[in-house]
Write an enzyme that holds these catalytic residues in place. Structure first.
Site, PDB file in Angstrom:
ATOM      1  N   CYS A 186       0.846  -1.207   0.000  1.00  0.00           N
ATOM      2  CA  CYS A 186       0.000   0.000   0.000  1.00  0.00           C
ATOM      3  C   CYS A 186       0.878   1.253   0.000  1.00  0.00           C
ATOM      4  CB  CYS A 186      -0.911  -0.023   1.226  1.00  0.00           C
ATOM      5  SG  CYS A 186      -1.923   1.454   1.352  1.00  0.00           S
ATOM      6  N   CYS A 228      -0.152   4.088   2.360  1.00  0.00           N
ATOM      7  CA  CYS A 228       0.051   3.875   3.800  1.00  0.00           C
ATOM      8  C   CYS A 228       1.532   3.911   4.140  1.00  0.00           C
ATOM      9  CB  CYS A 228      -0.473   2.508   4.241  1.00  0.00           C
ATOM     10  SG  CYS A 228      -1.999   2.017   3.475  1.00  0.00           S
ATOM     11  N   ASP A 229       2.318   3.161   3.396  1.00  0.00           N
ATOM     12  CA  ASP A 229       3.691   2.886   3.825  1.00  0.00           C
ATOM     13  C   ASP A 229       4.733   3.762   3.140  1.00  0.00           C
ATOM     14  OD1 ASP A 229       2.556   0.981   5.404  1.00  0.00           O
ATOM     15  OD2 ASP A 229       2.759  -0.606   3.914  1.00  0.00           O
TER      16      ASP A 229
END
Ligand SMILES: Cc1cc2nc3c(=O)[nH]c(=O)nc-3n(C[C@H](O)[C@H](O)[C@H](O)COP(=O)(O)OP(=O)(O)OC[C@H]3O[C@@H](n4cnc5c(N)ncnc54)[C@H](O)[C@@H]3O)c2cc1C
Length: 507
Positions: free
Chosen positions: A336, A339-340
């Site tokens: 992701c 997200c990361d």
């Protein structure tokens, strides 16, 4: 520190506070501490119910949100702005005595948890999956004095993040041990703690008219369409919301110019609940058998029966299946980018996959990381031309086509990627710190045997959404539909529900 518009909105929320709240602040001389003090003092200036005290907490800079009479155990380490600002506002309201928006059964479940639980959640302020986890753990802390939770902004505690080798957010530790990664709802956390229902909780369920397996857009739409016919409808979902829970901005949900995944899921849930549909969330189906009725067995051993079943189990990220992928998941291998991505700030990463999702990920990451290498198996990228043009305009991106990834290397975390050029047969190795796998999706249909599927594992349906098994219908990304999109899944969910209703009338 807060913008005027946010302050105005915040002002309205703070008026909902029901009791006094103390912000106990552990601050030093650093810039983050200074900003944190500015934030808490600004909050205190906006409400007479909020006061600020200096304290020494485990981490500096951090502050606890607590009541004047007892510690709640809620701590924010770093400054909860960005996506976490809502978590802070909710914590203020809930600690002040305002009831969290959680159903009575869940509240009881939390209050009955015995033992001592100290959660630590590592987040990034740009992570859209993190607030759910932070807010769920805060609610648990408010409701049960044995539960405490500290949110830790990875950017403010880089040494700690490095030492714990955290390369994906949210990452949650419980009592110092790894507990979970990625978005988790309150119910998922409770299930993980072993407080979920066993088979006996399902033993008194009468057969359904329509039982939907899967709670993404296809399942939600199928259930609403079925329930509107006045028939007994249930949904089993491993995780209500499906892929939409992992989606940030949605701009192609016609009639809504922009929304966000969790927001759309919340309205799906609300819509489903309006029809009294029996939603069995956090339950995974493991077997389907057609007898007089269709039987669905759950992982916990419970067997549910229904006159008709709609399969809408969607799809999941496809793994690249090379050595290193599993070993280094969350240790440099990520799926992701939204997200990361921030955890790879200033580092070198590769994106495997040159389709729309891979190229979008590379564009997104290029703004954060030092360098992005896109590895595409085919001779050319498959993404839309407009995305390719944007990608090629970026100075810190290299595109390698005809590249077959052979290994993700590392010791305790990722340190490189190896690939073979399909043109020259030569092997290459690139040193880097992160790999984002973006090679599409695989349908969640491997638990089925009697239902006919194509070579990709997609359930084959006719124009009524019917499968080869009488009474079993399917919809959404788990089927052989030409395109996989939210609105298309919803349409096919509606078709399958009408198909199932038609089947019941005739049988
Ligand atoms: C990062 C990302 C961004 C996206 N962006 C967009 C976008 O902007 N616009 C757009 O239109 N589409 C977008 N999509 C695609 C869209 O999300 C999917 O097409 C859509 O969610 C498919 O819906 P579905 O209901 O078929 O399946 P899913 O959303 O995958 O839902 C499947 C459901 O089945 C459940 N399930 C699976 N197996 C079982 C089992 N054995 N037992 C019980 N339950 C089970 C899951 O928990 C889940 O509830 C995006 C997808 C991703 C991953």
């Amino acid at each position: 520190m807060l913008e005027a518009a946010i302050k105005q909105q915040l002002d309205q929320y703070l008026q909902l506070m029901e009791g006094d709240v103390v912000l106990r602040v552990s601050a030093g001389e650093d810039n983050v501490s200074r900003e944190m003090l500015e934030l808490v003092n600004e909050l205190a200036s906006m409400s007479s119910r909020i006061s600020v005290e200096r304290a020494t907490l485990e981490r500096t800079p951090s502050f606890s949100v607590t009541s004047p009479t007892e510690e709640t155990g809620i701590v924010f380490a770093g400054i909860p702005l960005g996506h976490e600002f809502t978590s802070l506002v909710l914590a203020l309201l809930q600690v002040s005595g305002r009831a969290p928006k959680v159903d009575a059964d869940t509240i009881k479940q939390i209050q009955n948890i015995e033992g001592t639980y100290h959660f630590e959640s590592y987040i990034s302020l740009s992570c859209h999956n993190c607030p759910d986890v932070v807010q769920a753990l805060n609610v648990m802390s408010v409701l049960n004095p044995n539960i405490t939770h500290t949110m830790i902004d990875g950017a403010a505690f880089k040494d700690e993040v490095e030492a714990k080798e955290i390369m994906a957010v949210p990452t949650v530790f419980l009592n110092g041990e790894a507990f979970g990664n990625g978005r988790m709802s309150l119910e998922e956390i409770l299930a993980k703690l072993g407080t979920g229902p066993d088979a006996s909780a399902f033993s008194d369920k009468d057969p359904y008219d329509v039982l939907v397996v899967g709670g993404g857009p296809a399942g939600a739409s199928a259930a609403v369409y079925a329930a509107r016919k006045g028939i007994r409808t249930g949904i089993i979902a491993e995780r209500f919301g499906g892929q939409v829970m992992d989606t940030m901005g949605i701009e192609n949900f016609i009639g809504t110019a922009y929304t966000e995944g969790p927001k759309l899921v919340a309205s799906l849930e609300e819509h489903v609940k309006e029809y009294g549909i029996d939603v069995m969330n956090l339950q995974r189906a493991k077997r389907l058998e057609k007898n007089d009725l269709v039987e669905i067995e759950l992982e916990n051993g419970a067997v549910l029966k229904s006159k008709s079943v709609i399969l809408s189990t969607g799809a999941r990220w496809r793994n690249v299946n090379v050595p290193g992928e599993t070993e280094f998941k969350n240790k440099g291998v990520a799926y992701c980018p939204h997200c990361d991505g921030p955890l790879f700030e200033g580092k070198r990463v590769a994106v495997i996959g040159g389709g729309n999702s891979g190229v979008e990920a590379a564009i997104d990451l290029a703004g954060i990381v030092k360098h992005v290498t896109v590895l595409e198996f085919a001779p050319e990228l498959k993404a839309d031309q407009v995305l390719q043009d944007r990608l090629h305009s970026l100075p810190n991106v290299t595109v390698i086509t005809n590249a077959q990834t052979t290994e993700i290397t590392g010791t305790d975390k990722v340190n490189g990627i190896s690939y073979v050029s399909r043109e020259t047969n030569e092997s290459h190795h690139i040193e880097l710190e992160g790999v984002f796998v973006q090679i599409g999706l695989v349908p969640n249909t491997d638990w089925l045997d009697s239902v006919e599927r194509n070579n990709f594992g997609e359930i084959i349906v006719d124009r009524h959404g019917a499968t080869n098994v009488p009474g079993v219908f399917a919809a959404g990304d788990c089927t052989n539909s030409a395109y996989k999109q939210i609105i298309i899944s919803m349409g096919s969910g509606a078709t399958a529900a009408l198909g199932a209703f038609d089947y019941m009338i005739r049988n």
